[in-house]
Design a protein around this motif. Structure first.
Motif, PDB file in Angstrom:
ATOM      1  N   PHE A  56      45.122   0.684 -41.307  1.00 48.60           N
ATOM      2  CA  PHE A  56      46.456   0.336 -40.796  1.00 48.60           C
ATOM      3  C   PHE A  56      47.504   0.554 -41.874  1.00 48.60           C
ATOM      4  CE2 PHE A  56      49.655  -2.383 -38.759  1.00 48.60           C
ATOM      5  CZ  PHE A  56      49.403  -2.121 -37.427  1.00 48.60           C
ATOM      6  N   ARG A  57      48.614   1.165 -41.448  1.00 53.10           N
ATOM      7  CA  ARG A  57      49.713   1.394 -42.382  1.00 53.10           C
ATOM      8  C   ARG A  57      50.996   0.864 -41.784  1.00 53.10           C
ATOM      9  NH1 ARG A  57      48.360   6.841 -43.666  1.00 53.10           N
ATOM     10  NH2 ARG A  57      47.280   6.788 -45.647  1.00 53.10           N
ATOM     11  N   GLY A  58      51.277  -0.408 -41.995  1.00 50.56           N
ATOM     12  CA  GLY A  58      52.559  -0.972 -41.587  1.00 50.56           C
ATOM     13  C   GLY A  58      52.822  -0.892 -40.097  1.00 50.56           C
ATOM     14  N   ALA A  59      54.064  -1.255 -39.733  1.00 48.51           N
ATOM     15  CA  ALA A  59      54.419  -1.393 -38.319  1.00 48.51           C
ATOM     16  C   ALA A  59      54.251  -0.100 -37.533  1.00 48.51           C
ATOM     17  CB  ALA A  59      55.846  -1.904 -38.212  1.00 48.51           C
ATOM     18  N   GLN A  60      54.332   1.054 -38.227  1.00 44.32           N
ATOM     19  CA  GLN A  60      54.211   2.318 -37.483  1.00 44.32           C
ATOM     20  C   GLN A  60      52.796   2.540 -36.966  1.00 44.32           C
ATOM     21  OE1 GLN A  60      54.461   2.302 -40.818  1.00 44.32           O
ATOM     22  NE2 GLN A  60      53.643   4.139 -41.770  1.00 44.32           N
ATOM     23  N   GLY A  61      51.858   1.700 -37.420  1.00 44.72           N
ATOM     24  CA  GLY A  61      50.477   1.799 -36.948  1.00 44.72           C
ATOM     25  C   GLY A  61      50.292   1.205 -35.561  1.00 44.72           C
ATOM     26  N   PHE A  64      53.115  -0.460 -30.062  1.00 48.86           N
ATOM     27  CA  PHE A  64      54.208  -1.213 -29.429  1.00 48.86           C
ATOM     28  C   PHE A  64      55.148  -1.663 -30.542  1.00 48.86           C
ATOM     29  CE2 PHE A  64      50.453  -3.732 -30.279  1.00 48.86           C
ATOM     30  CZ  PHE A  64      50.957  -4.714 -31.125  1.00 48.86           C
ATOM     31  N   PRO A  65      56.380  -2.061 -30.222  1.00 48.18           N
ATOM     32  CA  PRO A  65      57.299  -2.464 -31.294  1.00 48.18           C
ATOM     33  C   PRO A  65      56.730  -3.664 -32.058  1.00 48.18           C
ATOM     34  CG  PRO A  65      58.431  -2.293 -29.176  1.00 48.18           C
ATOM     35  CD  PRO A  65      56.969  -2.181 -28.897  1.00 48.18           C
ATOM     36  N   MET A  66      56.570  -3.488 -33.361  1.00 47.74           N
ATOM     37  CA  MET A  66      55.957  -4.559 -34.158  1.00 47.74           C
ATOM     38  C   MET A  66      56.894  -4.949 -35.298  1.00 47.74           C
ATOM     39  SD  MET A  66      52.428  -4.525 -36.372  1.00 47.74           S
ATOM     40  CE  MET A  66      51.260  -4.797 -35.059  1.00 47.74           C
ATOM     41  N   ASP A  67      56.947  -6.221 -35.564  1.00 46.48           N
ATOM     42  CA  ASP A  67      57.724  -6.721 -36.700  1.00 46.48           C
ATOM     43  C   ASP A  67      57.203  -6.074 -37.992  1.00 46.48           C
ATOM     44  OD1 ASP A  67      59.427  -8.705 -38.112  1.00 46.48           O
ATOM     45  OD2 ASP A  67      57.468  -9.436 -38.804  1.00 46.48           O
ATOM     46  N   ARG A  68      58.096  -5.550 -38.807  1.00 49.39           N
ATOM     47  CA  ARG A  68      57.703  -4.834 -40.027  1.00 49.39           C
ATOM     48  C   ARG A  68      56.868  -5.708 -40.967  1.00 49.39           C
ATOM     49  NH1 ARG A  68      59.461  -0.626 -44.009  1.00 49.39           N
ATOM     50  NH2 ARG A  68      57.816  -0.964 -45.544  1.00 49.39           N
ATOM     51  N   VAL A  69      57.308  -6.955 -41.118  1.00 47.21           N
ATOM     52  CA  VAL A  69      56.608  -7.837 -42.062  1.00 47.21           C
ATOM     53  C   VAL A  69      55.169  -8.081 -41.589  1.00 47.21           C
ATOM     54  CG1 VAL A  69      56.590 -10.142 -43.099  1.00 47.21           C
ATOM     55  CG2 VAL A  69      58.751  -8.888 -42.866  1.00 47.21           C
ATOM     56  N   LYS A  70      55.023  -8.324 -40.291  1.00 50.27           N
ATOM     57  CA  LYS A  70      53.663  -8.546 -39.758  1.00 50.27           C
ATOM     58  C   LYS A  70      52.811  -7.284 -39.933  1.00 50.27           C
ATOM     59  CE  LYS A  70      53.367 -12.734 -38.536  1.00 50.27           C
ATOM     60  NZ  LYS A  70      53.876 -13.054 -39.869  1.00 50.27           N
ATOM     61  N   GLY A  71      53.413  -6.130 -39.639  1.00 55.13           N
ATOM     62  CA  GLY A  71      52.685  -4.859 -39.781  1.00 55.13           C
ATOM     63  C   GLY A  71      52.215  -4.660 -41.210  1.00 55.13           C
ATOM     64  N   ASP A  72      53.087  -4.968 -42.149  1.00 56.05           N
ATOM     65  CA  ASP A  72      52.712  -4.811 -43.563  1.00 56.05           C
ATOM     66  C   ASP A  72      51.627  -5.810 -43.963  1.00 56.05           C
ATOM     67  OD1 ASP A  72      54.300  -2.642 -44.034  1.00 56.05           O
ATOM     68  OD2 ASP A  72      55.964  -3.774 -44.890  1.00 56.05           O
ATOM     69  N   MET A  76      48.125  -4.991 -45.620  1.00 60.25           N
ATOM     70  CA  MET A  76      47.613  -5.604 -46.856  1.00 60.25           C
ATOM     71  C   MET A  76      46.218  -6.178 -46.647  1.00 60.25           C
ATOM     72  SD  MET A  76      50.906  -7.286 -48.749  1.00 60.25           S
ATOM     73  CE  MET A  76      51.929  -7.797 -47.372  1.00 60.25           C
ATOM     74  N   LEU A  77      45.993  -6.738 -45.451  1.00 56.91           N
ATOM     75  CA  LEU A  77      44.644  -7.247 -45.163  1.00 56.91           C
ATOM     76  C   LEU A  77      43.639  -6.093 -45.082  1.00 56.91           C
ATOM     77  CD1 LEU A  77      45.585 -10.098 -42.673  1.00 56.91           C
ATOM     78  CD2 LEU A  77      44.657 -10.359 -44.975  1.00 56.91           C
ATOM     79  N   ALA A  78      44.108  -4.945 -44.599  1.00 58.70           N
ATOM     80  CA  ALA A  78      43.232  -3.758 -44.578  1.00 58.70           C
ATOM     81  C   ALA A  78      42.822  -3.395 -46.008  1.00 58.70           C
ATOM     82  CB  ALA A  78      43.945  -2.581 -43.909  1.00 58.70           C
ATOM     83  N   ASN A 135      53.422  -8.418 -51.046  1.00 60.62           N
ATOM     84  CA  ASN A 135      54.730  -8.414 -50.383  1.00 60.62           C
ATOM     85  C   ASN A 135      54.889  -7.233 -49.441  1.00 60.62           C
ATOM     86  OD1 ASN A 135      56.044 -10.641 -51.914  1.00 60.62           O
ATOM     87  ND2 ASN A 135      55.550  -9.282 -53.610  1.00 60.62           N
ATOM     88  N   PRO A 136      55.580  -7.498 -48.292  1.00 59.93           N
ATOM     89  CA  PRO A 136      55.867  -6.375 -47.389  1.00 59.93           C
ATOM     90  C   PRO A 136      56.893  -5.436 -48.025  1.00 59.93           C
ATOM     91  CG  PRO A 136      57.016  -8.347 -46.659  1.00 59.93           C
ATOM     92  CD  PRO A 136      56.134  -8.767 -47.803  1.00 59.93           C
ATOM     93  N   TYR A 137      57.092  -4.294 -47.426  1.00 57.62           N
ATOM     94  CA  TYR A 137      58.060  -3.281 -47.899  1.00 57.62           C
ATOM     95  C   TYR A 137      57.626  -2.606 -49.191  1.00 57.62           C
ATOM     96  CZ  TYR A 137      61.143  -5.103 -44.306  1.00 57.62           C
ATOM     97  OH  TYR A 137      61.652  -5.488 -43.098  1.00 57.62           O
ATOM     98  N   PHE A 138      56.362  -2.818 -49.578  1.00 56.32           N
ATOM     99  CA  PHE A 138      55.838  -2.105 -50.750  1.00 56.32           C
ATOM    100  C   PHE A 138      54.606  -1.301 -50.327  1.00 56.32           C
ATOM    101  CE2 PHE A 138      58.223  -5.492 -52.797  1.00 56.32           C
ATOM    102  CZ  PHE A 138      58.852  -4.822 -53.822  1.00 56.32           C
TER     103      PHE A 138
END
Ligand code: UDP
Length: 235
Positions: A56-61, A64-72, A76-78, A135-138
């Motif tokens: 998984f790579r962030g919200a673009q993974g 459906f529309p996903m919150d960026r922070v949750k996606g990140d 990170m868990l991946a 942290n998200p966005y990294f």
């Protein structure tokens, strides 16, 4: 003889997925573990930052529309899964390995701490830093430079499927030219695909060298660490 004492190895998640680039390719992971074992036997202290792109790579993974922070956070868990998986693969080969986490998963791994990481190195252990920066966005490229700085590594080595940095994509252009040495300013000015810009900026600001090495070749990593002029060195 190794030319370095302590290195930080960045592994993309995709690499662990082999040809498909998804999940785990047992053969790829096995040969990777073997290569890490070899360089560990040279007496090198090795930290590893795995990516998470094989899952998984962030919200673009998301489909459906996903919150960026949750996606990140999922990304990170991946990377945590990859850290734990790779550690087991190394331990199965008799390489003492520890996992430390940048995102809290206390049942599975200790939180990252520089002091503890250095103790593990002293004890001859490979240390895998999962969870990116926490942290998200990294990206895990930035996490690799950050952990590299925190553990006083002499170089961050990005393990890839190509044998260095080119002026254009060597898969698409026959006349692509490979660089052996680059400065950080050249990488930033020409937007060369070494690592993302945040990672390059952090390495440049703190003068931490970056190496780009082909992991698919048998001894590429070993030869680079012995000081042979292969791959690309930035710094
Ligand atoms: N990630 C994050 N913060 C970090 C490191 C990673 O949010 O410090 C997330 C981000 O969503 C990223 C994903 O984890 O896309 C997987 O990492 P990355 O894309 O760097 O993995 P790689 O491409 O190296 O496999």
């Amino acid at each position: 003889m190794a030319t370095y004492k302590r290195v930080l190895l960045k592994l993309s998640g995709e690499y662990l997925g082999g040809k498909i680039g998804h999940g785990y390719d047992p053969k790829t992971v096995d040969s990777l573990a073997e290569k890490i074992k070899k360089i560990h036997e040279m007496g090198l202290e090795i930290g590893i930052v795995p990516g998470g792109g094989n899952f998984f790579r962030g919200a673009q993974g998301a489909s459906f529309p996903m919150d960026r922070v949750k996606g990140d956070q999922i990304g990170m868990l991946a990377t945590m899964m990859n850290a734990l998986y790779l550690a087991e693969a190394l331990k199965a080969k008799g390489v003492k390995t520890q996992v430390m986490a940048g995102i809290r998963v206390p049942q599975a791994a200790d939180d990252f701490s520089k002091v503890q990481a250095l103790k593990y190195f002293k004890d001859g252990q490979v240390v895998i830093f999962g969870g990116g920066t926490g942290n998200p966005y990294f990206s895990t490229d930035t996490a690799a430079v950050l952990r590299g700085l925190e553990i006083d590594a002499e170089i961050v080595i990005k393990g890839t499927k190509v044998d260095g940095v080119y002026d254009k994509d060597p898969m698409k252009h026959d006349d692509a030219v490979k660089y052996t040495n680059l400065t950080f300013s050249e990488v930033l000015a020409q937007d060369l695909k070494v690592m993302d810009q945040a990672a390059i900026a952090l390495a440049k600001e703190n003068n931490l060298a970056i190496g780009v090495v082909d992991l698919t070749s048998d001894d590429g990593l070993l030869d680079f660490l012995k000081g042979k002029e292969i791959g690309t060195k930035v710094g």
